[in-house]
Design a protein around this motif. Structure first.
Motif, PDB file in Angstrom:
ATOM      1  N   ARG A  89       0.868  -1.171   0.000  1.00  0.00           N
ATOM      2  CA  ARG A  89       0.000   0.000   0.000  1.00  0.00           C
ATOM      3  C   ARG A  89       0.904   1.220   0.000  1.00  0.00           C
ATOM      4  O   ARG A  89       1.897   1.276   0.727  1.00  0.00           O
ATOM      5  CB  ARG A  89      -0.908   0.058   1.222  1.00  0.00           C
ATOM      6  N   TYR A  90       0.569   2.163  -0.878  1.00  0.00           N
ATOM      7  CA  TYR A  90       1.305   3.419  -0.908  1.00  0.00           C
ATOM      8  C   TYR A  90       0.348   4.564  -1.211  1.00  0.00           C
ATOM      9  O   TYR A  90      -0.782   4.356  -1.664  1.00  0.00           O
ATOM     10  CB  TYR A  90       2.465   3.391  -1.903  1.00  0.00           C
ATOM     11  N   ILE A  91       0.820   5.773  -0.932  1.00  0.00           N
ATOM     12  CA  ILE A  91       0.031   6.982  -1.117  1.00  0.00           C
ATOM     13  C   ILE A  91       0.847   7.961  -1.936  1.00  0.00           C
ATOM     14  O   ILE A  91       2.018   8.215  -1.638  1.00  0.00           O
ATOM     15  CB  ILE A  91      -0.350   7.634   0.234  1.00  0.00           C
ATOM     16  N   HIS A  92       0.245   8.502  -2.988  1.00  0.00           N
ATOM     17  CA  HIS A  92       0.823   9.622  -3.714  1.00  0.00           C
ATOM     18  C   HIS A  92       0.105  10.882  -3.232  1.00  0.00           C
ATOM     19  O   HIS A  92      -1.113  10.859  -3.025  1.00  0.00           O
ATOM     20  CB  HIS A  92       0.611   9.478  -5.230  1.00  0.00           C
ATOM     21  N   SER A  93       0.851  11.972  -3.063  1.00  0.00           N
ATOM     22  CA  SER A  93       0.220  13.210  -2.618  1.00  0.00           C
ATOM     23  C   SER A  93       0.822  14.405  -3.342  1.00  0.00           C
ATOM     24  O   SER A  93       1.975  14.382  -3.789  1.00  0.00           O
ATOM     25  CB  SER A  93       0.369  13.377  -1.107  1.00  0.00           C
ATOM     26  N   GLU A 141      -7.608   3.397  -4.549  1.00  0.00           N
ATOM     27  CA  GLU A 141      -8.590   3.440  -3.467  1.00  0.00           C
ATOM     28  C   GLU A 141      -9.746   4.402  -3.749  1.00  0.00           C
ATOM     29  O   GLU A 141     -10.800   4.292  -3.144  1.00  0.00           O
ATOM     30  CB  GLU A 141      -7.891   3.727  -2.141  1.00  0.00           C
ATOM     31  N   GLY A 142      -9.569   5.304  -4.708  1.00  0.00           N
ATOM     32  CA  GLY A 142     -10.657   6.181  -5.115  1.00  0.00           C
ATOM     33  C   GLY A 142     -11.709   5.461  -5.946  1.00  0.00           C
ATOM     34  O   GLY A 142     -12.811   5.964  -6.146  1.00  0.00           O
ATOM     35  N   VAL A 188     -10.400  -3.407  -9.705  1.00  0.00           N
ATOM     36  CA  VAL A 188      -9.141  -4.105  -9.415  1.00  0.00           C
ATOM     37  C   VAL A 188      -8.528  -4.572 -10.725  1.00  0.00           C
ATOM     38  O   VAL A 188      -9.189  -5.219 -11.536  1.00  0.00           O
ATOM     39  CB  VAL A 188      -9.381  -5.321  -8.494  1.00  0.00           C
ATOM     40  N   ALA A 189      -7.268  -4.237 -10.918  1.00  0.00           N
ATOM     41  CA  ALA A 189      -6.546  -4.693 -12.105  1.00  0.00           C
ATOM     42  C   ALA A 189      -5.640  -5.857 -11.716  1.00  0.00           C
ATOM     43  O   ALA A 189      -5.074  -5.880 -10.622  1.00  0.00           O
ATOM     44  CB  ALA A 189      -5.699  -3.565 -12.692  1.00  0.00           C
TER      45      ALA A 189
END
Length: 161
Positions: free
Chosen positions: A68-72, A100-101, A106-107
């Motif tokens: 799990r990662y987050i781009h901001s 998550e948006g 799901v790919a």
């Protein structure tokens, strides 16, 4: 092998299957390209478009692992997560990918590394989704910019060694 070499990123939507295929060559051997995809310290240096910060929640790149990662950017955050179904060093990563948006989208992704000799690698990535509408939304989301810029950034990481 110079850092001025520019390789084109090919992004093709399959007309018969809701799939996107990405092909890109790198001036580095498969083990370095693989490591850049599996080492969190390297991954944050290149994954995604320029101007985005990346934070890794967890990244356990092994068969049966997850991530799990987050781009901001500018106070907005975009989370991504998935599971690693098969990981074979220097040759293959099969994983799921969820933005998550759009949690229902799901790919299934397959990254294949091909040794071209002379310290070069061809990466072929396929992303299969549920429908043509999902595939087209995936492509329209700016994926092409993130992929092209991300692979340019990966070239820079690989050139640094």
């Amino acid at each position: 092998m110079t850092s001025t070499t520019h390789h084109e990123t090919q992004i093709v939507s399959d007309p018969d299957v809701p799939l996107v295929r990405i092909v890109r060559e790198f001036d580095a051997p498969p083990e370095k390209v693989f490591r850049a995809h599996t080492d969190p310290e390297l991954l944050v240096q290149w994954l995604g478009p320029r101007g985005m910060e990346m934070r890794i929640d967890h990244h356990d790149c092994r068969t049966g692992g997850s991530y799990r990662y987050i781009h901001s950017r500018d106070g907005e955050e975009y989370g991504f997560h998935g599971c690693f179904h098969e990981v074979r060093p220097n040759e293959l990563i099969v994983q799921t990918f969820t933005f998550e948006g759009m949690p229902d989208g799901v790919a299934l992704e397959k990254l294949v590394l091909e040794d071209l000799g002379d310290g070069r690698t061809r990466l072929t990535s396929t992303s299969l989704v549920d429908s043509f509408a999902d595939r087209d939304a995936f492509v329209a989301s700016g994926m092409d910019t993130g992929v092209v810029e991300g692979y340019e950034r990966l070239d820079e990481v690989l050139a640094r060694g």
